[in-house]
Write an enzyme that holds these catalytic residues in place. Structure first.
Site, PDB file in Angstrom:
ATOM      1  N   LYS A  52       0.834  -1.201   0.000  1.00 48.99           N
ATOM      2  CA  LYS A  52       0.000   0.000   0.000  1.00 48.99           C
ATOM      3  C   LYS A  52       0.873   1.258   0.000  1.00 48.99           C
ATOM      4  O   LYS A  52       0.629   2.201  -0.761  1.00 48.99           O
ATOM      5  CB  LYS A  52      -0.947   0.007   1.190  1.00 48.99           C
ATOM      6  CG  LYS A  52      -2.068  -1.003   1.076  1.00 48.99           C
ATOM      7  CD  LYS A  52      -2.914  -1.028   2.341  1.00 48.99           C
ATOM      8  CE  LYS A  52      -3.982  -2.099   2.271  1.00 48.99           C
ATOM      9  NZ  LYS A  52      -4.813  -2.155   3.494  1.00 48.99           N
ATOM     10  N   ALA A  70      -1.045   0.848   5.803  1.00 50.86           N
ATOM     11  CA  ALA A  70      -1.283  -0.028   6.957  1.00 50.86           C
ATOM     12  C   ALA A  70      -2.286  -1.102   6.577  1.00 50.86           C
ATOM     13  O   ALA A  70      -3.078  -0.935   5.642  1.00 50.86           O
ATOM     14  CB  ALA A  70      -1.793   0.780   8.148  1.00 50.86           C
ATOM     15  N   ASP A  71      -2.242  -2.188   7.312  1.00 52.59           N
ATOM     16  CA  ASP A  71      -3.226  -3.241   7.134  1.00 52.59           C
ATOM     17  C   ASP A  71      -3.432  -3.951   8.464  1.00 52.59           C
ATOM     18  O   ASP A  71      -2.504  -4.070   9.261  1.00 52.59           O
ATOM     19  CB  ASP A  71      -2.788  -4.251   6.074  1.00 52.59           C
ATOM     20  CG  ASP A  71      -3.946  -5.121   5.649  1.00 52.59           C
ATOM     21  OD1 ASP A  71      -4.794  -4.630   4.880  1.00 52.59           O
ATOM     22  OD2 ASP A  71      -4.031  -6.273   6.101  1.00 52.59           O
ATOM     23  N   THR A  72      -4.664  -4.389   8.679  1.00 52.02           N
ATOM     24  CA  THR A  72      -5.024  -5.108   9.896  1.00 52.02           C
ATOM     25  C   THR A  72      -5.666  -6.426   9.512  1.00 52.02           C
ATOM     26  O   THR A  72      -6.509  -6.467   8.618  1.00 52.02           O
ATOM     27  CB  THR A  72      -6.013  -4.278  10.742  1.00 52.02           C
ATOM     28  OG1 THR A  72      -5.395  -3.032  11.076  1.00 52.02           O
ATOM     29  CG2 THR A  72      -6.409  -5.009  12.019  1.00 52.02           C
ATOM     30  N   ALA A 107       0.066  -4.046  10.656  1.00 52.55           N
ATOM     31  CA  ALA A 107       1.372  -3.587  10.188  1.00 52.55           C
ATOM     32  C   ALA A 107       1.212  -2.174   9.655  1.00 52.55           C
ATOM     33  O   ALA A 107       0.205  -1.845   9.020  1.00 52.55           O
ATOM     34  CB  ALA A 107       1.902  -4.504   9.088  1.00 52.55           C
TER      35      ALA A 107
END
Length: 196
Positions: A52, A70-72, A107
């Site tokens: 991203k 970011a990613d969850t 992250a």
């Protein structure tokens, strides 16, 4: 001073950055979020955050710009629980989480023309027992429809959470402590009186 861009469609990430006074502009990026067969959950979430940020970097012409991605993801027994595809999927996910502990991995990546740094935060969340009626009522609220793991800890889904060990902001979608550390490392500001 470098300009910060946020490569995310998540209103929660925008709210969290605004909460700590980070001036930023938005970028819309699209990446393939399909996990590979051999990818561990932590490698998966790190890769998405990095991709991203790097995809966003390709969209800006300012050579001094930085892009935050970011990613969850929610992980139960090493299985990634993504956003629900429909009601049945959401109910199955909520009932699988019922009375159990799971991990929420977020992250955050910060990229500029010199490179990209990624931080991973893992939190442990335990749900109390959830009845099918509760899961159906929660689905009817509309809240779980676009959330990893089919719940939002910052919303009505909080009633299911009996314990949290780790970072609340990371479970919401952006670990603020680690994000601030990355911003510091890249010479970017936070605690500003107004955000863009």
């Amino acid at each position: 001073m470098s300009t910060l861009f946020l490569a995310s469609a998540s209103p929660r990430r925008r709210e969290l950055l605004t909460q700590i006074g980070v001036p930023f502009s938005l970028l819309s990026v699209s990446i393939d979020e399909t996990p590979s067969a051999a990818e561990t959950p932590d490698d998966y979430v790190r890769r998405l955050a990095r991709e991203k940020a790097l995809a966003g970097l390709l969209l800006v012409s300012d050579d001094s710009a930085c892009v935050l991605g970011a990613d969850t993801t929610v992980v139960l027994d090493q299985r990634i629980l993504g956003k629900p595809v429909d009601k049945a999927d959401a109910l199955a996910t909520l009932l699988a989480l019922s009375g159990r502990e799971h991990r929420v991995m977020t992250a955050v990546a910060l990229a500029n023309r010199s490179g990209c740094e990624v931080r991973l935060v893992t939190s442990r969340v335990r749900f109390r027992a959830i009845s099918l009626d509760e899961a159906e009522a929660y689905w009817a609220s509309g809240e779980p429809q676009d959330k990893a793991g089919s719940y939002a800890i910052q919303g009505w889904g909080a009633v299911f959470v009996s314990t949290l060990e780790g970072s609340y902001s990371a479970v919401v979608g952006l670990p603020l402590c680690e994000t601030a550390q990355l911003l510091d490392a890249y010479g970017l500001r936070y605690w500003c009186k107004s955000s863009v």
